[in-house]
Scaffold this motif. Structure first.
Motif, PDB file in Angstrom:
ATOM      1  N   VAL A  37       0.833  -1.204   0.000  1.00  0.00           N
ATOM      2  CA  VAL A  37       0.000   0.000   0.000  1.00  0.00           C
ATOM      3  C   VAL A  37       0.868   1.253   0.000  1.00  0.00           C
ATOM      4  CG1 VAL A  37      -1.997   1.090   1.100  1.00  0.00           C
ATOM      5  CG2 VAL A  37      -1.540  -1.349   1.502  1.00  0.00           C
ATOM      6  N   THR A  38       0.406   2.270  -0.707  1.00  0.00           N
ATOM      7  CA  THR A  38       1.045   3.587  -0.672  1.00  0.00           C
ATOM      8  C   THR A  38      -0.047   4.649  -0.681  1.00  0.00           C
ATOM      9  OG1 THR A  38       2.653   2.634  -2.217  1.00  0.00           O
ATOM     10  CG2 THR A  38       2.921   4.954  -1.661  1.00  0.00           C
ATOM     11  N   ALA A  39       0.212   5.761  -0.011  1.00  0.00           N
ATOM     12  CA  ALA A  39      -0.692   6.914  -0.079  1.00  0.00           C
ATOM     13  C   ALA A  39       0.148   8.183  -0.136  1.00  0.00           C
ATOM     14  CB  ALA A  39      -1.622   6.950   1.133  1.00  0.00           C
ATOM     15  N   HIS A  40      -0.179   9.045  -1.071  1.00  0.00           N
ATOM     16  CA  HIS A  40       0.520  10.328  -1.217  1.00  0.00           C
ATOM     17  C   HIS A  40       2.039  10.141  -1.219  1.00  0.00           C
ATOM     18  CE1 HIS A  40      -3.181  12.535  -1.017  1.00  0.00           C
ATOM     19  NE2 HIS A  40      -3.478  12.078   0.183  1.00  0.00           N
ATOM     20  N   GLU A  41       2.509   9.136  -1.984  1.00  0.00           N
ATOM     21  CA  GLU A  41       3.939   8.894  -2.167  1.00  0.00           C
ATOM     22  C   GLU A  41       4.661   8.724  -0.831  1.00  0.00           C
ATOM     23  OE1 GLU A  41       5.259  12.024  -4.738  1.00  0.00           O
ATOM     24  OE2 GLU A  41       4.050  11.303  -6.428  1.00  0.00           O
ATOM     25  N   GLY A  42       4.019   8.022   0.084  1.00  0.00           N
ATOM     26  CA  GLY A  42       4.674   7.647   1.331  1.00  0.00           C
ATOM     27  C   GLY A  42       4.603   8.645   2.453  1.00  0.00           C
ATOM     28  N   ARG A  43       3.706   9.633   2.356  1.00  0.00           N
ATOM     29  CA  ARG A  43       3.685  10.702   3.361  1.00  0.00           C
ATOM     30  C   ARG A  43       2.993  10.315   4.668  1.00  0.00           C
ATOM     31  NH1 ARG A  43       2.059  14.924  -1.227  1.00  0.00           N
ATOM     32  NH2 ARG A  43       4.130  15.435  -2.032  1.00  0.00           N
ATOM     33  N   GLY A  44       2.478   9.119   4.772  1.00  0.00           N
ATOM     34  CA  GLY A  44       1.878   8.713   6.037  1.00  0.00           C
ATOM     35  C   GLY A  44       0.690   7.790   5.837  1.00  0.00           C
ATOM     36  N   TYR A  45       0.117   7.365   6.943  1.00  0.00           N
ATOM     37  CA  TYR A  45      -1.040   6.463   6.962  1.00  0.00           C
ATOM     38  C   TYR A  45      -2.294   7.312   6.799  1.00  0.00           C
ATOM     39  CZ  TYR A  45      -3.785   2.413   8.597  1.00  0.00           C
ATOM     40  OH  TYR A  45      -4.664   1.346   8.708  1.00  0.00           O
ATOM     41  N   SER A  46      -2.835   7.368   5.588  1.00  0.00           N
ATOM     42  CA  SER A  46      -3.891   8.336   5.338  1.00  0.00           C
ATOM     43  C   SER A  46      -4.730   7.952   4.140  1.00  0.00           C
ATOM     44  CB  SER A  46      -3.279   9.727   5.101  1.00  0.00           C
ATOM     45  OG  SER A  46      -2.501   9.726   3.912  1.00  0.00           O
ATOM     46  N   ASP A  47      -5.745   8.784   3.903  1.00  0.00           N
ATOM     47  CA  ASP A  47      -6.613   8.741   2.748  1.00  0.00           C
ATOM     48  C   ASP A  47      -7.340   7.394   2.650  1.00  0.00           C
ATOM     49  OD1 ASP A  47      -6.999  10.923   0.584  1.00  0.00           O
ATOM     50  OD2 ASP A  47      -7.059   9.057  -0.550  1.00  0.00           O
ATOM     51  N   SER A  48      -7.928   7.109   1.508  1.00  0.00           N
ATOM     52  CA  SER A  48      -8.747   5.899   1.379  1.00  0.00           C
ATOM     53  C   SER A  48      -7.990   4.609   1.661  1.00  0.00           C
ATOM     54  CB  SER A  48      -9.386   5.858  -0.012  1.00  0.00           C
ATOM     55  OG  SER A  48     -10.450   6.798  -0.094  1.00  0.00           O
ATOM     56  N   PRO A  49      -6.702   4.483   1.244  1.00  0.00           N
ATOM     57  CA  PRO A  49      -5.986   3.247   1.605  1.00  0.00           C
ATOM     58  C   PRO A  49      -5.975   2.970   3.099  1.00  0.00           C
ATOM     59  CG  PRO A  49      -4.815   4.364  -0.143  1.00  0.00           C
ATOM     60  CD  PRO A  49      -5.921   5.301   0.287  1.00  0.00           C
ATOM     61  N   LYS A  50      -5.868   3.999   3.934  1.00  0.00           N
ATOM     62  CA  LYS A  50      -5.890   3.810   5.389  1.00  0.00           C
ATOM     63  C   LYS A  50      -7.171   3.118   5.828  1.00  0.00           C
ATOM     64  CE  LYS A  50      -6.705   6.461   9.620  1.00  0.00           C
ATOM     65  NZ  LYS A  50      -6.703   7.798  10.274  1.00  0.00           N
ATOM     66  N   TYR A  51      -8.301   3.584   5.328  1.00  0.00           N
ATOM     67  CA  TYR A  51      -9.591   3.053   5.784  1.00  0.00           C
ATOM     68  C   TYR A  51      -9.842   1.647   5.250  1.00  0.00           C
ATOM     69  CZ  TYR A  51     -10.323   7.628   7.729  1.00  0.00           C
ATOM     70  OH  TYR A  51     -10.173   8.765   8.489  1.00  0.00           O
ATOM     71  N   ILE A  52      -9.302   1.338   4.071  1.00  0.00           N
ATOM     72  CA  ILE A  52      -9.402  -0.031   3.552  1.00  0.00           C
ATOM     73  C   ILE A  52      -8.543  -0.971   4.387  1.00  0.00           C
ATOM     74  CG2 ILE A  52      -8.928  -1.521   1.570  1.00  0.00           C
ATOM     75  CD1 ILE A  52      -9.441   1.006  -0.185  1.00  0.00           C
ATOM     76  N   VAL A  53      -7.313  -0.546   4.691  1.00  0.00           N
ATOM     77  CA  VAL A  53      -6.412  -1.375   5.499  1.00  0.00           C
ATOM     78  C   VAL A  53      -6.987  -1.610   6.891  1.00  0.00           C
ATOM     79  CG1 VAL A  53      -4.142  -1.414   6.631  1.00  0.00           C
ATOM     80  CG2 VAL A  53      -4.323  -0.831   4.202  1.00  0.00           C
ATOM     81  N   ASP A  54      -7.625  -0.602   7.467  1.00  0.00           N
ATOM     82  CA  ASP A  54      -8.258  -0.778   8.781  1.00  0.00           C
ATOM     83  C   ASP A  54      -9.235  -1.951   8.769  1.00  0.00           C
ATOM     84  OD1 ASP A  54      -6.877   1.295   9.965  1.00  0.00           O
ATOM     85  OD2 ASP A  54      -8.528   2.741   9.819  1.00  0.00           O
ATOM     86  N   GLU A  55      -9.875  -2.195   7.624  1.00  0.00           N
ATOM     87  CA  GLU A  55     -10.824  -3.302   7.502  1.00  0.00           C
ATOM     88  C   GLU A  55     -10.127  -4.646   7.292  1.00  0.00           C
ATOM     89  OE1 GLU A  55     -14.158  -3.297   7.693  1.00  0.00           O
ATOM     90  OE2 GLU A  55     -14.376  -1.136   8.017  1.00  0.00           O
ATOM     91  N   LEU A  56      -8.850  -4.625   6.925  1.00  0.00           N
ATOM     92  CA  LEU A  56      -8.123  -5.858   6.597  1.00  0.00           C
ATOM     93  C   LEU A  56      -7.143  -6.286   7.685  1.00  0.00           C
ATOM     94  CD1 LEU A  56      -7.324  -5.012   2.864  1.00  0.00           C
ATOM     95  CD2 LEU A  56      -8.924  -6.769   3.658  1.00  0.00           C
ATOM     96  N   LEU A  57      -6.974  -5.460   8.704  1.00  0.00           N
ATOM     97  CA  LEU A  57      -5.998  -5.775   9.755  1.00  0.00           C
ATOM     98  C   LEU A  57      -6.333  -7.062  10.480  1.00  0.00           C
ATOM     99  CD1 LEU A  57      -5.439  -2.232  11.324  1.00  0.00           C
ATOM    100  CD2 LEU A  57      -3.763  -3.586  10.046  1.00  0.00           C
ATOM    101  N   HIS A  58      -5.284  -7.793  10.845  1.00  0.00           N
ATOM    102  CA  HIS A  58      -5.392  -8.989  11.680  1.00  0.00           C
ATOM    103  C   HIS A  58      -6.286 -10.071  11.050  1.00  0.00           C
ATOM    104  CE1 HIS A  58      -3.523  -6.193  14.387  1.00  0.00           C
ATOM    105  NE2 HIS A  58      -4.612  -5.472  14.494  1.00  0.00           N
ATOM    106  N   GLN A  59      -6.206 -10.170   9.717  1.00  0.00           N
ATOM    107  CA  GLN A  59      -6.969 -11.204   9.006  1.00  0.00           C
ATOM    108  C   GLN A  59      -6.060 -12.094   8.179  1.00  0.00           C
ATOM    109  OE1 GLN A  59     -10.752 -10.091   7.214  1.00  0.00           O
ATOM    110  NE2 GLN A  59     -10.695  -8.112   8.271  1.00  0.00           N
ATOM    111  N   GLY A  60      -4.792 -12.168   8.587  1.00  0.00           N
ATOM    112  CA  GLY A  60      -3.877 -13.087   7.930  1.00  0.00           C
ATOM    113  C   GLY A  60      -3.136 -12.522   6.738  1.00  0.00           C
ATOM    114  N   PHE A  61      -3.269 -11.228   6.481  1.00  0.00           N
ATOM    115  CA  PHE A  61      -2.559 -10.610   5.358  1.00  0.00           C
ATOM    116  C   PHE A  61      -1.206 -10.054   5.811  1.00  0.00           C
ATOM    117  CE2 PHE A  61      -6.987 -10.277   3.945  1.00  0.00           C
ATOM    118  CZ  PHE A  61      -6.880 -10.745   2.642  1.00  0.00           C
ATOM    119  N   ASP A  62      -0.241 -10.103   4.911  1.00  0.00           N
ATOM    120  CA  ASP A  62       1.010  -9.379   5.102  1.00  0.00           C
ATOM    121  C   ASP A  62       0.805  -8.022   4.440  1.00  0.00           C
ATOM    122  OD1 ASP A  62       3.584  -8.466   5.389  1.00  0.00           O
ATOM    123  OD2 ASP A  62       4.426  -9.737   3.804  1.00  0.00           O
TER     124      ASP A  62
END
Length: 385
Positions: A37-62
């Motif tokens: 995952v990347t958002a804004h060229e690495g500027r932090g945990y943000s934008d839509s990718p952040k909210y998608i990842v929040d839904e995928l945490l701790h479900q066996g994904f690297d």
């Protein structure tokens, strides 16, 4: 011409720097549970990718997040940081089943059969024309990157039929558009008080405080000369019209974030450029003041009050970029001087404004309902089976 030559030279250098490594890593196996995952060229945990990842945490994904130095602390437990723009980042991309980004990729290996690239883009809607619709105004190096990136992209996310048409017609894109809504806007359907408390605690103000968020976009000359910089009359007008104590949050566009230190702040005017999540600021704010920034459409989704402050409108239209909408046709009050701005606050008609926002949402085919992140995460899980 000289500027274009410099851009092309820089592009060639980057390809030479990373090209051999990128192809070497393509002989490694693809890991079907890895998401990079990347958002804004690495500027932090943000934008839509952040909210998608929040839904995928701790479900066996690297889950690997490509991030710049100094931003790793923004990542939650369960996300593996890798420095953005490095050989290791290329290796992670080359071996991941899913690529997830909100901007065009600067550095990526050849996309392999079996890999899937999902592009969320970094606005649910936009005022300024973009990509092919603004081809004559965009740098040569960016256009080259955008066209190569588009060939790799499989899916894009849209929050309105208007945006879907732009992605299909102006993004050199041959994949599928998912009408999921905008993951970063899901926050507007959640408990606003929780977000408000987080923002109030960050700025060390009372929960009863109301916020006006001033978030102008950037200009090509990277100047802040046209920005609103005196807020005393505005604060007085807000308190008279809406009651309560008000604080002004000032947030600059990421492209000129380094200029935030040059602005004046005090007990009532607070620096918000470094706040980690713009969506939380929007959720917590009571009024947005912007000019040509797409954040006006986020507040339209959230049903928040917005006023446009556009002192350089004619110059902006001549020198910057063409627009998708006529400013006067948008559902937001417009001010061209500080005095006009105060007057717009004093005469703000909440009923008429709400009706205008509703009509605008209907005209553009808004498809936001607060479930975009969960829907996208479900699709990603199915793709990784």
């Amino acid at each position: 011409m000289f500027r274009k030559c410099k851009q092309i030279v820089r592009l060639i250098k980057n390809r030479l720097k990373y090209g051999n490594y990128a192809y070497h890593y393509c002989f490694l196996p693809i890991e079907k549970k890895k998401i990079v995952v990347t958002a804004h060229e690495g500027r932090g945990y943000s934008d839509s990718p952040k909210y998608i990842v929040d839904e995928l945490l701790h479900q066996g994904f690297d889950i690997v997040w490509l991030i710049q130095d100094g931003k790793k602390d923004s990542l939650p437990v369960g996300v593996r940081p890798v420095k953005y723009g490095t050989k290791q980042a290329l290796k992670e991309l080359a071996t991941a089943k899913i690529w997830l980004d909100n901007c065009r990729k600067k550095y990526s290996p050849p996309k392999r059969k079996g890999q899937i690239y999902i592009q969320t883009w970094h606005s649910p809607l936009r005022l300024k024309k973009i990509e092919k619709d603004a081809e004559k105004q965009l740098p040569v190096a960016y256009l080259d990157r955008a066209k190569r990136d588009a060939k790799k992209c499989d899916y894009m996310l849209a929050g309105s039929t208007f945006s879907r048409a732009i992605y299909e017609n102006a993004f050199w894109f041959q994949g599928e558009v998912w009408m999921t809504g905008t993951p970063r806007c899901d926050l507007f359907w959640q408990d606003v008080e929780v977000t408000k408390k987080r923002v109030a605690d960050f700025f060390q103000v009372d929960m009863a405080t109301k916020f006006v968020l001033y978030a102008p976009t950037f200009r090509k000359d990277a100047s802040v000369a046209v920005y609103l910089q005196e807020f005393a009359d505005l604060k007085e007008a807000l308190q008279t019209r809406f009651g309560s104590d008000w604080k002004v949050l000032v947030r600059l566009h990421p492209n000129i974030a380094n200029l935030a230190k040059d602005l004046a702040y005090d007990a009532d005017v607070l620096p918000a450029t470094d706040y980690p999540d713009m969506q939380e600021l929007i959720a917590a704010t009571d009024l947005l003041i912007t000019d040509y920034s797409s954040c006006m459409f986020d507040t339209a989704i959230a049903g928040k009050k917005t006023i446009l402050y556009t002192p350089d409108l004619e110059k902006y239209l001549q020198k910057e970029r063409a627009l998708y909408f006529e400013i006067a046709e948008l559902p937001f009050p417009i001010a061209k001087t500080p005095k006009d701005l105060v007057n717009q606050v004093q005469t703000f008609d909440e009923l008429a404004y709400g009706q205008g926002i509703q009509r605008f949402q209907e005209q553009l085919g808004f498809a936001e309902n607060g479930t975009a992140a969960a829907t996208t995460a479900k699709k990603i899980k199915a793709l990784c089976q």
